[in-house]
Design a protein around this motif. Structure first.
Motif, mmCIF file in Angstrom:
data_model
loop_
_atom_site.group_PDB
_atom_site.id
_atom_site.type_symbol
_atom_site.label_atom_id
_atom_site.label_comp_id
_atom_site.label_asym_id
_atom_site.label_seq_id
_atom_site.Cartn_x
_atom_site.Cartn_y
_atom_site.Cartn_z
ATOM 1 N N TYR A 130 0.840 -1.204 0.000
ATOM 2 C CA TYR A 130 0.000 0.000 0.000
ATOM 3 C C TYR A 130 0.872 1.250 0.000
ATOM 4 C CZ TYR A 130 -3.277 3.534 1.713
ATOM 5 O OH TYR A 130 -4.027 4.665 1.866
ATOM 6 N N ASP A 135 -0.363 4.779 -1.344
ATOM 7 C CA ASP A 135 -0.137 5.903 -0.453
ATOM 8 C C ASP A 135 1.106 6.701 -0.874
ATOM 9 O OD1 ASP A 135 -0.860 7.395 1.875
ATOM 10 O OD2 ASP A 135 0.944 6.591 2.839
ATOM 11 N N ARG A 139 1.319 10.633 -1.435
ATOM 12 C CA ARG A 139 2.075 11.433 -0.469
ATOM 13 C C ARG A 139 3.124 12.291 -1.202
ATOM 14 N NH1 ARG A 139 3.945 11.211 5.156
ATOM 15 N NH2 ARG A 139 2.068 9.985 5.556
ATOM 16 N N ASP A 160 9.888 19.249 8.515
ATOM 17 C CA ASP A 160 9.890 17.878 7.970
ATOM 18 C C ASP A 160 8.573 17.684 7.226
ATOM 19 O OD1 ASP A 160 9.455 15.159 7.579
ATOM 20 O OD2 ASP A 160 10.678 14.608 9.315
ATOM 21 N N ASP A 162 7.196 15.202 5.780
ATOM 22 C CA ASP A 162 6.402 14.015 6.133
ATOM 23 C C ASP A 162 5.575 14.292 7.384
ATOM 24 O OD1 ASP A 162 6.576 11.771 4.356
ATOM 25 O OD2 ASP A 162 8.742 11.827 4.719
ATOM 26 N N VAL A 163 6.195 14.943 8.329
ATOM 27 C CA VAL A 163 5.459 15.296 9.534
ATOM 28 C C VAL A 163 4.316 16.245 9.197
ATOM 29 C CG1 VAL A 163 5.606 16.642 11.671
ATOM 30 C CG2 VAL A 163 7.318 14.884 11.177
ATOM 31 N N ALA A 164 4.588 17.172 8.305
ATOM 32 C CA ALA A 164 3.549 18.119 7.909
ATOM 33 C C ALA A 164 2.356 17.395 7.280
ATOM 34 C CB ALA A 164 4.125 19.138 6.929
ATOM 35 N N ASP A 166 1.511 14.295 7.722
ATOM 36 C CA ASP A 166 0.836 13.552 8.787
ATOM 37 C C ASP A 166 -0.061 14.474 9.610
ATOM 38 O OD1 ASP A 166 2.181 11.365 7.986
ATOM 39 O OD2 ASP A 166 3.409 11.122 9.778
ATOM 40 N N MET A 167 0.411 15.671 9.847
ATOM 41 C CA MET A 167 -0.334 16.560 10.725
ATOM 42 C C MET A 167 -1.583 17.110 10.047
ATOM 43 S SD MET A 167 1.513 18.621 13.555
ATOM 44 C CE MET A 167 2.395 19.762 12.536
ATOM 45 N N GLY A 170 -3.538 13.203 9.038
ATOM 46 C CA GLY A 170 -3.712 12.266 10.147
ATOM 47 C C GLY A 170 -4.980 12.502 10.953
ATOM 48 N N LEU A 173 -8.108 11.313 8.925
ATOM 49 C CA LEU A 173 -8.247 9.870 8.761
ATOM 50 C C LEU A 173 -8.586 9.217 10.085
ATOM 51 C CD1 LEU A 173 -5.329 9.293 6.277
ATOM 52 C CD2 LEU A 173 -7.768 8.891 5.875
ATOM 53 N N MET B 167 -4.713 16.907 16.451
ATOM 54 C CA MET B 167 -3.492 17.212 15.726
ATOM 55 C C MET B 167 -2.267 16.612 16.402
ATOM 56 S SD MET B 167 -3.121 20.461 13.494
ATOM 57 C CE MET B 167 -3.476 21.598 14.795
ATOM 58 N N GLY B 170 -3.597 12.323 16.408
ATOM 59 C CA GLY B 170 -4.023 11.779 15.113
ATOM 60 C C GLY B 170 -2.863 11.253 14.280
ATOM 61 N N PRO B 171 -1.822 12.033 14.079
ATOM 62 C CA PRO B 171 -0.702 11.564 13.261
ATOM 63 C C PRO B 171 -0.117 10.259 13.781
ATOM 64 C CG PRO B 171 -0.534 13.919 13.632
ATOM 65 C CD PRO B 171 -1.673 13.445 14.478
ATOM 66 N N ASN B 174 -2.515 7.298 13.285
ATOM 67 C CA ASN B 174 -2.641 6.983 11.875
ATOM 68 C C ASN B 174 -1.401 6.253 11.352
ATOM 69 O OD1 ASN B 174 -4.836 7.646 10.057
ATOM 70 N ND2 ASN B 174 -3.107 8.191 8.731
ATOM 71 N N ARG B 175 -0.256 6.725 11.775
ATOM 72 C CA ARG B 175 0.977 6.062 11.370
ATOM 73 C C ARG B 175 0.998 4.628 11.898
ATOM 74 N NH1 ARG B 175 7.261 7.820 11.341
ATOM 75 N NH2 ARG B 175 6.511 9.179 9.699
ATOM 76 N N TYR B 187 10.099 11.015 16.307
ATOM 77 C CA TYR B 187 8.879 11.355 15.563
ATOM 78 C C TYR B 187 7.917 12.117 16.475
ATOM 79 C CZ TYR B 187 4.575 10.812 12.887
ATOM 80 O OH TYR B 187 3.413 11.050 12.210
ATOM 81 N N ASN B 190 9.082 15.590 17.209
ATOM 82 C CA ASN B 190 8.902 16.391 16.006
ATOM 83 C C ASN B 190 7.445 16.836 15.880
ATOM 84 O OD1 ASN B 190 9.374 17.622 13.586
ATOM 85 N ND2 ASN B 190 10.550 15.900 12.721
ATOM 86 N N ILE B 191 6.553 15.914 16.096
ATOM 87 C CA ILE B 191 5.129 16.233 16.017
ATOM 88 C C ILE B 191 4.771 17.325 17.020
ATOM 89 C CG2 ILE B 191 2.813 15.360 16.600
ATOM 90 C CD1 ILE B 191 3.519 14.385 13.942
ATOM 91 N N THR B 194 6.353 20.703 16.009
ATOM 92 C CA THR B 194 5.727 21.257 14.808
ATOM 93 C C THR B 194 4.295 21.703 15.096
ATOM 94 O OG1 THR B 194 7.042 19.680 13.535
ATOM 95 C CG2 THR B 194 5.284 20.842 12.372
ATOM 96 N N LEU B 199 3.222 25.146 10.948
ATOM 97 C CA LEU B 199 4.028 24.843 9.768
ATOM 98 C C LEU B 199 4.695 26.104 9.236
ATOM 99 C CD1 LEU B 199 1.445 22.526 7.954
ATOM 100 C CD2 LEU B 199 3.216 21.888 9.594
#
Lengths: 203, 203, 203, 203
Positions: A130, A135, A139, A160, A162-164, A166-167, A170, A173, B167, B170-171, B174-175, B187, B190-191, B194, B199
Motif C-alpha cells: 500500500y 499511499d 504522499r 519535515d 512528512d510530519v507536515a 501527517d499533521m 492524520g 483519517l 493534531m 491523530g498523526p 494513523n501512522r 517522531y 517532532n510532532i 511542529t 508549519l
DNA sequence: CTGTAATCGAGACGGTACGTCAGGTCTTACT
DNA sequence: AGTAAGACCTGACGTACCGTCTCGATTACAG
C-alpha cells in the motif's frame, strides 16, 4: 496480487476478463455486505468465476481488495499528476482536504476504504504494498505542493514535510476511522489553519 | 456488553467468574492468534465456558473485546486522574505522547488494540460506546492539560482544544494503524514541536 | 415415573397440578410436533413448569410419555373390565380388532403411540413397565375372551393363548408400525378368519 | 439417499470411498452407542469425513442408516434368490423363521434394526422406500414359497398370501419390537404350527 | 493446423466456526 | 421442601466458507 503476473515473458495465459470481473465483484460486494461478510466464495459467485481462479492469482481476500483499489486508481481520469498550486497555500490545502473528506464521506467508498484499512492494519506485507503503490505516490504529490510553498517562504525552512503531511491528513483519517466526529468542511478548515499557525499564540 | 446488565434491580443471575474468564481469554487470544483468527468458540474453550454464555451476554466478538478493554481500563492502578502538569507544556506533551507510543509498540497491546480499532471502524454502535467509555474520558484529561496551558497563555486563546488533541494524537495513531513509519521518540518530539509552532515560519 | 412417588409415607410434597399439566403437555406436544422434536424444555414451557420439576420426578422423556398414557388408561370411562362375549367368537374378535385399528388410525393417538413404541423398543426398563401396567392387563382381557371360547370348544384344546393373541394382534401392529399397508376393516376380517381357520385347507 | 444419485448421466463427482465409509460408520456407531445417541457429527468423525458431505447426500440420519442397510443387503453373498423348498412346508417355514430370529437376536443387528424400524415408523417417505427396496423383495420371496405350497394343495386355495406372510412374521417382529417375550425356537415353531392349523380345533 | 498444456467454470471434499437448540445440573427467590 | 425461573456447561444441530482437489471444456501456443 497483480505483481504475481509473470511479467517477464509477458505471455501469461491469464484471463483478463475474469480478473476484471473479480475485482469489480469484490469492490461491489464490500459495499453491499460489508467487510466482515465479504467472502471469496461470494466474490467468485458474483464474478461468475471458479474459486480456484481467485486462489490462483491472489493470496488473500485483502489482496483482492487491494488490487481492486489499484485498478480504480489507475483509471486514466484519476491520474492526477499534481495538486492545485494557486500560490495561496491555505486555500489550496483546504480545497484538497475537502476533496479528501468528500471521498471518505461518499457511501460508495466508505465501506471499501475501511475494509482496505483493516487489511493493512493486520497485514504488514499488504501495508508495504500500500505504501509503495497507493499511499506513496499520493504522499509525494502532497509533499511536492508543500515543497513549493516552502521554497516560497510560506513554510518553515526546517520543516519535515512528512510530519507536515501527517499533521494535516492524520487527524482527518483518524476521526474517520474511529468515527469520533463528523468530517465537515469546518473541521477541515480548522485543521489547516491550526496546523499552519501552530497551537501557540502568534506574537 | 456491559451495558446489558440489568443494573437497576442489581439481581442478575450472571456469573461474575465466567464474565471475567471470558474477557481475559478474549484479550489473551487476540494477542496469540491475531484478530482474524479470534473466534467465539476459541474464547469459550479458553475461558472454560459454554458458547451460549457468551452469546447470552454479548452480541458480537467485537463487543467482548471491547468489554475486555473496559475491564482493563477500570483497574484501580490505571485510574489516571490527570496528565502531568509541570508548567512546561512541550515537555509534558512529549512525555505523554512517548507513553502512548510505548503502549502502541508493546507487543502485548499491539494486536488487541488493532482489533479494537477494526471493530470500531466497522460498527458505529461500538464506536459510540468507545467514545463514551474509553476515548471520551481520556480525551477529557488531555483537554484539561491543554486548557491549563491555555489559561497560562501558552496556547492560542481561540484554539479549539478538540482540534488540538486530534493534531497531536491523530498523526501517531494513523501512522500506527497504517504502518507507514516507525513510532519513535524523535517522531513524537517532532510532532509536538511542529504542532506547537505551526508549519509556517515564525517571524 | 409414577413409581417414584414416595408411596409409603403418603406425604409427598408433590404438586399434583404440575404433574397433570406435564403429562397433558407431553401428550399434546407429541401430537403436534412429533416424537423427534418433543423436548423436555418444550413440555416444561407448555406446562408452565420448571424443568427441574420434570427431572425430579421422571428419569427420561420416555417415562413422561409413558405416564401420560397411564393417566389416559386410568380414566374411569376407559376402565373396560371385559371384552364383548356374544358367543360368536369370530364376530366378537372382528369387533374388537376393528376398535383397535380405529384407535391406531385416529390422528390424535397415532403419533403418541408410535412414540411410545419407539421408547419401548429402545428401553428395556420401560418395556417391562409397559408389559406390567398397560399391555399386561389388556392382554389378560383378550386371553379371557379366548379362554371362554376354548371352554366352549370353539378353539383347539392345546392352543397357547399367548400365541393366539400374538397371531391376531401382531400382524396389525406390525403393519401399522412399518406402514406397509392400510389398516382396513377388510384386512382385520381377513386376519381373523385366516387365523381361526389356519393357512391349510380345511378338508 | 441412494436414489439421489444422478444415475442417468453417471458422472456425479461423488466420492465412493467417502460414501462407503459413512455407511459403515453409521452402522457401527448405532451398534455401539445406540440409536438415541447416534449423531451425524459422530458418523462424520468416525468416517473421517466432513459433516457437509453427509448433508450433501442424505436428508436425515435415518436416510443414512437406511442406505447402510441397503448396502448390506446388496452384498453379493446375501443375494438370496429363493427360500428353501424341500416340499415340507412346515419344516421350511420353521427353518426360515428360526433364521429370522437368529438375526434379530444377533447383538450386531439388534440395535441397528431397531433404529431402522424407529425411523420407518416416524417417516412415511422412508417407509415407502423401505417397502420398495428392502421389505418388498424379501416379501416376494416369502410369497413365492407359499405360492409353491398353495399349488401343491398344502395351503387354502383362496388364501391371501400377504395376510399369510403377516400372520407368520408379524407376531415375531412385534414381540421383538415390544420386547414382550423371548424369541425362541419353540415360540417360532408354535407360531408356524398354529398358523398352519388355525386356532379352531381340526375336527 | 493440430496436439498439448495451462486456465477456466464448477463444485465435491475435509475442515473450522458459526449462531441456535436442548440436555441435564445448579442456584435463587418465592410459596 | 417443592416450585418457577433461568443461568450454566456441554454437545449436536444444520449452514457458510475456508483452501485444496478433481473434473471436463476452452483456449492459445508451439511444433
Amino acid at each position: 496480487m497483480t505483481t504475481q503476473r509473470k511479467s517477464l515473458s509477458g505471455t501469461t495465459r491469464r484471463n483478463e476478463t475474469s480478473r476484471r470481473a473479480i475485482l469489480a465483484a469484490a469492490f461491489e460486494l464490500v459495499q453491499e455486505v460489508g467487510y466482515a461478510k465479504l467472502s471469496i466464495e461470494g466474490i467468485a459467485a458474483r464474478a461468475g468465476v471458479g474459486k480456484q481462479t481467485i486462489y490462483r492469482w491472489w493470496p488473500s481476500k485483502g489482496a483482492v481488495l487491494f488490487d481492486a483499489f489499484l485498478m480504480l486508481s489507475e483509471q486514466p481520469d484519476s491520474g492526477e499528476s499534481a495538486l492545485p498550486d494557486t500560490g495561496d497555500l491555505e486555500a489550496d490545502l483546504k480545497a484538497v482536504l475537502r476533496a479528501t473528506i468528500d471521498e471518505l464521506n461518499d457511501p460508495r467508498y466508505d465501506e471499501p476504504m475501511r475494509a482496505l484499512n483493516t487489511e493493512i492494519t493486520h497485514d504488514p506485507a499488504l501495508a508495504a504494498l500500500y505504501a509503495e503503490r497507493l499511499d506513496g505516490p499520493m504522499r509525494e504529490l502532497k509533499k511536492q505542493r508543500l515543497r513549493s510553498a516552502q521554497r516560497a517562504g510560506q513554510l518553515a525552512e526546517d520543516l519535515d514535510l512528512d510530519v507536515a503531511v501527517d499533521m494535516l491528513w492524520g487527524p482527518l483519517l483518524n476521526r474517520w476511522l474511529q468515527r469520533n466526529g463528523a468530517l465537515t468542511a469546518e473541521y477541515v478548515d480548522n485543521i489547516v489553519e491550526t496546523a499552519l499557525n501552530g497551537l501557540r499564540p502568534r506574537h
